[in-house]
Design a protein around this motif. Structure first.
Motif, PDB file in Angstrom:
ATOM      1  N   ALA A   1      18.978  11.115  30.599  1.00 46.16           N
ATOM      2  CA  ALA A   1      17.809  10.687  31.785  1.00 46.16           C
ATOM      3  C   ALA A   1      18.581  10.997  33.192  1.00 46.16           C
ATOM      4  CB  ALA A   1      17.714   9.063  31.776  1.00 46.16           C
ATOM      5  N   GLU A   2      19.928  10.674  33.069  1.00 52.71           N
ATOM      6  CA  GLU A   2      20.798  11.225  34.476  1.00 52.71           C
ATOM      7  C   GLU A   2      20.610  12.793  34.671  1.00 52.71           C
ATOM      8  OE1 GLU A   2      24.929  10.344  36.649  1.00 52.71           O
ATOM      9  OE2 GLU A   2      24.722   9.780  34.560  1.00 52.71           O
ATOM     10  N   LYS A   3      20.887  13.412  33.432  1.00 55.23           N
ATOM     11  CA  LYS A   3      20.812  15.022  33.627  1.00 55.23           C
ATOM     12  C   LYS A   3      19.226  15.338  34.066  1.00 55.23           C
ATOM     13  CE  LYS A   3      24.137  16.057  30.003  1.00 55.23           C
ATOM     14  NZ  LYS A   3      24.179  16.655  28.606  1.00 55.23           N
ATOM     15  N   ALA A   4      18.412  14.786  33.373  1.00 53.74           N
ATOM     16  CA  ALA A   4      16.836  15.041  33.951  1.00 53.74           C
ATOM     17  C   ALA A   4      16.679  14.571  35.359  1.00 53.74           C
ATOM     18  CB  ALA A   4      15.805  14.414  32.850  1.00 53.74           C
ATOM     19  N   ALA A   5      16.987  13.437  35.870  1.00 53.86           N
ATOM     20  CA  ALA A   5      17.166  13.195  37.365  1.00 53.86           C
ATOM     21  C   ALA A   5      17.614  14.208  38.041  1.00 53.86           C
ATOM     22  CB  ALA A   5      17.784  11.973  37.513  1.00 53.86           C
ATOM     23  N   ASN A   6      18.922  14.828  37.661  1.00 53.86           N
ATOM     24  CA  ASN A   6      19.553  15.564  38.603  1.00 53.86           C
ATOM     25  C   ASN A   6      18.887  16.708  38.577  1.00 53.86           C
ATOM     26  OD1 ASN A   6      22.071  13.929  39.173  1.00 53.86           O
ATOM     27  ND2 ASN A   6      22.956  14.412  37.519  1.00 53.86           N
ATOM     28  N   TYR A   7      18.323  17.351  37.598  1.00 57.34           N
ATOM     29  CA  TYR A   7      17.345  18.809  37.342  1.00 57.34           C
ATOM     30  C   TYR A   7      16.469  18.528  38.445  1.00 57.34           C
ATOM     31  CZ  TYR A   7      14.582  22.501  35.747  1.00 57.34           C
ATOM     32  OH  TYR A   7      14.003  23.645  35.531  1.00 57.34           O
ATOM     33  N   ILE A   8      15.593  17.349  38.209  1.00 58.91           N
ATOM     34  CA  ILE A   8      14.476  17.333  39.078  1.00 58.91           C
ATOM     35  C   ILE A   8      14.704  17.299  40.681  1.00 58.91           C
ATOM     36  CG2 ILE A   8      12.342  15.816  39.755  1.00 58.91           C
ATOM     37  CD1 ILE A   8      12.612  14.547  36.706  1.00 58.91           C
ATOM     38  N   ALA A   9      15.802  16.499  41.100  1.00 55.56           N
ATOM     39  CA  ALA A   9      16.224  16.484  42.396  1.00 55.56           C
ATOM     40  C   ALA A   9      16.960  17.856  42.855  1.00 55.56           C
ATOM     41  CB  ALA A   9      17.471  15.394  42.603  1.00 55.56           C
ATOM     42  N   GLY A  10      17.208  18.761  41.909  1.00 54.93           N
ATOM     43  CA  GLY A  10      17.657  20.070  42.314  1.00 54.93           C
ATOM     44  C   GLY A  10      16.410  20.975  42.493  1.00 54.93           C
ATOM     45  N   GLU A  11      15.420  20.618  41.753  1.00 52.09           N
ATOM     46  CA  GLU A  11      14.345  21.556  42.092  1.00 52.09           C
ATOM     47  C   GLU A  11      13.695  21.051  43.284  1.00 52.09           C
ATOM     48  OE1 GLU A  11      13.008  24.227  40.093  1.00 52.09           O
ATOM     49  OE2 GLU A  11      15.250  24.000  39.199  1.00 52.09           O
ATOM     50  N   PHE A  12      13.515  19.789  43.756  1.00 57.78           N
ATOM     51  CA  PHE A  12      13.100  19.336  44.957  1.00 57.78           C
ATOM     52  C   PHE A  12      13.942  19.885  45.877  1.00 57.78           C
ATOM     53  CE2 PHE A  12      11.174  15.067  43.060  1.00 57.78           C
ATOM     54  CZ  PHE A  12       9.986  15.595  42.480  1.00 57.78           C
ATOM     55  N   LYS A  13      15.020  19.975  45.980  1.00 51.84           N
ATOM     56  CA  LYS A  13      15.924  20.567  46.863  1.00 51.84           C
ATOM     57  C   LYS A  13      15.568  22.005  47.231  1.00 51.84           C
ATOM     58  CE  LYS A  13      20.651  20.828  48.596  1.00 51.84           C
ATOM     59  NZ  LYS A  13      21.989  20.705  48.416  1.00 51.84           N
ATOM     60  N   LYS A  14      15.355  22.764  46.136  1.00 48.79           N
ATOM     61  CA  LYS A  14      15.161  24.063  46.105  1.00 48.79           C
ATOM     62  C   LYS A  14      13.752  24.456  46.854  1.00 48.79           C
ATOM     63  CE  LYS A  14      17.509  25.479  41.739  1.00 48.79           C
ATOM     64  NZ  LYS A  14      17.165  25.919  40.333  1.00 48.79           N
ATOM     65  N   LEU A  15      12.925  23.487  46.681  1.00 47.87           N
ATOM     66  CA  LEU A  15      11.541  23.835  47.141  1.00 47.87           C
ATOM     67  C   LEU A  15      11.384  23.084  48.695  1.00 47.87           C
ATOM     68  CD1 LEU A  15       9.477  22.410  44.093  1.00 47.87           C
ATOM     69  CD2 LEU A  15       9.654  24.887  44.925  1.00 47.87           C
ATOM     70  N   GLY A  16      12.537  22.708  49.150  1.00 48.49           N
ATOM     71  CA  GLY A  16      12.554  22.112  50.468  1.00 48.49           C
ATOM     72  C   GLY A  16      11.947  20.838  50.978  1.00 48.49           C
ATOM     73  N   LEU A  17      11.659  20.144  49.846  1.00 44.67           N
ATOM     74  CA  LEU A  17      11.184  18.807  50.031  1.00 44.67           C
ATOM     75  C   LEU A  17      12.291  18.015  50.632  1.00 44.67           C
ATOM     76  CD1 LEU A  17       9.345  18.202  46.501  1.00 44.67           C
ATOM     77  CD2 LEU A  17       8.373  18.993  48.684  1.00 44.67           C
TER      78      LEU A  17
ATOM     79  N   THR B   1      16.165   6.159  29.528  1.00 43.29           N
ATOM     80  CA  THR B   1      16.729   5.530  30.565  1.00 43.29           C
ATOM     81  C   THR B   1      17.991   4.649  30.344  1.00 43.29           C
ATOM     82  OG1 THR B   1      14.384   5.033  31.187  1.00 43.29           O
ATOM     83  CG2 THR B   1      16.052   3.303  32.391  1.00 43.29           C
ATOM     84  N   GLY B   2      18.693   4.831  31.513  1.00 37.65           N
ATOM     85  CA  GLY B   2      20.255   4.310  31.025  1.00 37.65           C
ATOM     86  C   GLY B   2      21.169   5.386  30.444  1.00 37.65           C
ATOM     87  N   LYS B   3      20.777   6.202  29.761  1.00 35.26           N
ATOM     88  CA  LYS B   3      21.814   7.062  29.125  1.00 35.26           C
ATOM     89  C   LYS B   3      21.955   8.474  29.985  1.00 35.26           C
ATOM     90  CE  LYS B   3      21.809   3.962  25.812  1.00 35.26           C
ATOM     91  NZ  LYS B   3      21.223   4.228  24.487  1.00 35.26           N
ATOM     92  N   PRO B   4      22.919   9.103  29.389  1.00 34.96           N
ATOM     93  CA  PRO B   4      23.445  10.513  30.213  1.00 34.96           C
ATOM     94  C   PRO B   4      22.231  11.506  30.242  1.00 34.96           C
ATOM     95  CG  PRO B   4      25.155   9.592  28.802  1.00 34.96           C
ATOM     96  CD  PRO B   4      23.919   9.026  28.480  1.00 34.96           C
TER      97      PRO B   4
END
Length: 514
Positions: free
Chosen positions: A59-75, A54-57
């Motif tokens: 974790a930010e990469k992981a957050a971006n990956y998860i958000a990208g997957e949510f977007k692909k799924l149409g959430l 948390t607070g390191k690059p």
């Protein structure tokens, strides 16, 4: 007789109706696969993500990956068009300028560490009181005001019982600490014989910068500090008695209180700075019951890089903890999303919640539940997944090692929820549901150690899915290569089927626990 027979027949029909497999649920549950799980986890737990601290690059990469997957799924992105829910954190770095006993210096993370957050402090005294196991019957009328209290941080032995000697405080021990604090000593020094070995393994964790929610920093709560120490520190504190800490511990049954003199000096303080952190949220609106919300949660953070320049493996990848749970909610989201595309969207709304800061004290889920996007009064359940990719140490070599899970907390707030989880398993997955840790008084305190707890403390029913600890827990060996992907997928399917029923049944689980 007829009325009884008809009632029994009706009940049997109701049970069988639930026990019959729902073809629609099965169709989408089967989309949760070992192959797709491996694809996600091989990215999330790769060295490129640097242990997702948390607070390191990473974790930010992981957050971006998860958000990208949510977007692909149409959430839906529910935070003003964003998948990121800001969690305002403050980093505090503990700086110890002095920690000596009789002029002998001791080291943070090797000999001692503070339990929980600490305020800036400077302690200097020579008055030491050993209080045995710290019970009221042991202390009696002993004056502890302004003194250093040396306490055995273990369960007091009882006839016919094996005492818990681990450093982690149980609920009973925490109550003892609270009582000791009420007697206004300068500090409580909690000694434990197993702490030396624990610090050799986890010392980095206790010396790492501490994160807190920013709102908490505005009004810090001053309290008597609790300092966890090894027997070496305790020996120096009682040196004037001519006995060792082990001697006093052995005699505690007959002589629980012993006074000693030692020159104790401790001076420490915190350096603070703001930290960027986000929960990742993806939302699927329901149909006729859309105002009610089901949450699937998992924390995506881990403990980061190894703090040892000589280590061959520099990354704590956290494949199981909790890359496996994060992968689980991505797979469950995929199943629900495909169902919705095919015209089988859930009746209730569903929130997929990737929490940050779990390893720092359940911070992301705490902030979410204190500032929910959707009212907790309308949140029917949190299904939380934390470590579902491995075989825990207690199941290694057992016949059912690849077909079990520990569900925790399912009946603590709702018997309905417990029954729904049981029936989903009986109908679809047939895992062994091991309730060994399903107890708030479990000495491991697993019920309090993952993100579901912050929902539970607000009265939201929860189930926590867990595979148990293993030798690679919080170690660089928690690698993708050691994940049992078919088992991960099967456990995620159980969570999906439980969630499918919760999202589509007529009534939400009744809250009947405390």
């Amino acid at each position: 007789m007829k009325k009884v027979t008809l009632l029994a027949f009706s009940t049997a029909l109701a049970v069988n109706a639930f026990a019959q497999q729902n073809p629609t649920a099965m169709k989408y549950g089967k989309l949760i696969s070992a192959e797709d799980a491996k694809r996600h986890l091989s990215i999330l737990a790769s060295d490129a993500f640097e242990g997702r601290e948390t607070g390191k690059p990473g974790a930010e990469k992981a957050a971006n990956y998860i958000a990208g997957e949510f977007k692909k799924l149409g959430l839906q992105a529910p935070v003003n068009g964003s998948y990121f829910f800001d969690v305002p954190l403050v980093q505090s770095v503990l700086k110890v300028s002095a920690f000596t006993v009789n002029g002998k210096a001791f080291t943070l993370g090797e000999d001692f560490f503070p339990n929980g957050s600490v305020s800036d402090n400077s302690i200097k005294t020579s008055d030491i009181v050993f209080v045995g196991y710290g019970t009221e019957s042991e202390i009696g009328s002993t004056d502890l005001v302004g003194k250093i209290v040396l306490w055995i941080n273990e369960d007091k032995p009882e006839a016919g019982k094996t005492p818990n000697t681990a450093p982690r405080m149980s609920t009973a021990r925490m109550a003892i600490v609270k009582n000791l604090q009420s007697k206004n000593p300068l500090a409580i020094v909690a000694a434990n014989g197993e702490l030396t070995a624990m610090l050799k393994r986890y010392g980095r964790n206790v010396t790492s910068p501490r994160l807190t929610i920013k709102e908490e920093v505005k009004a810090p709560k001053a309290s008597v500090p609790v300092l966890m120490v090894t027997p070496a520190v305790a020996d120096e504190l009682v040196k004037s008695t001519g006995k060792t800490y082990a001697d006093l511990k052995a005699a505690a049954a007959t002589t629980p209180v012993v006074t000693a003199k030692a020159d104790f000096v401790a001076t420490y303080g915190n350096e603070r700075s703001d930290v960027k952190a986000v929960d990742v949220v993806g939302f699927m609106p329901g149909t006729d019951l859309k105002d009610e919300v089901l949450v699937f949660s998992a924390h995506y953070d881990h403990i980061g890089l190894v703090n040892d320049p000589n280590a061959k493996d520099k990354v704590n990848n956290g494949a199981d903890d909790d890359g496996s749970g994060t992968t689980g909610i991505l797979e469950i989201a995929r199943a629900f999303s495909q169902a919705k595309k095919d015209g089988h969207g859930p009746r209730r709304s569903v929130l997929f919640l990737g929490n940050v800061g779990e390893e720092k004290g359940l911070l992301g889920s705490e902030y979410y539940t204190d500032h929910p996007i959707y009212p907790l009064a309308n949140t029917i359940t949190d299904l939380n997944i934390d470590m579902i990719g491995r075989v825990g140490e207690e199941y290694i070599g057992k016949a059912d090692s690849a077909n079990y899970v520990y569900p925790i907390g399912s009946a603590m707030l709702s018997k309905d929820l417990h029954d729904i989880g049981e029936k989903a398993n009986d109908t679809y997955t047939h895992l062994k549901l091991d309730y060994k840790y399903d107890d708030p008084n479990d000495p491991n305190r697993f019920y309090y150690r993952s993100d579901h707890y912050n929902f539970a403390k607000h009265g939201v029913p929860i189930i926590f899915y867990f595979n148990g600890v293993h030798a690679d827990y919080h170690q660089p060996g928690d690698e993708v290569s050691k994940i049992n992907f078919p088992l991960l997928a099967k456990r995620a399917q159980l969570v999906f089927y439980t969630g499918w029923e919760l999202a589509n049944r007529d009534k939400k689980p009744v809250v009947d626990g405390k």
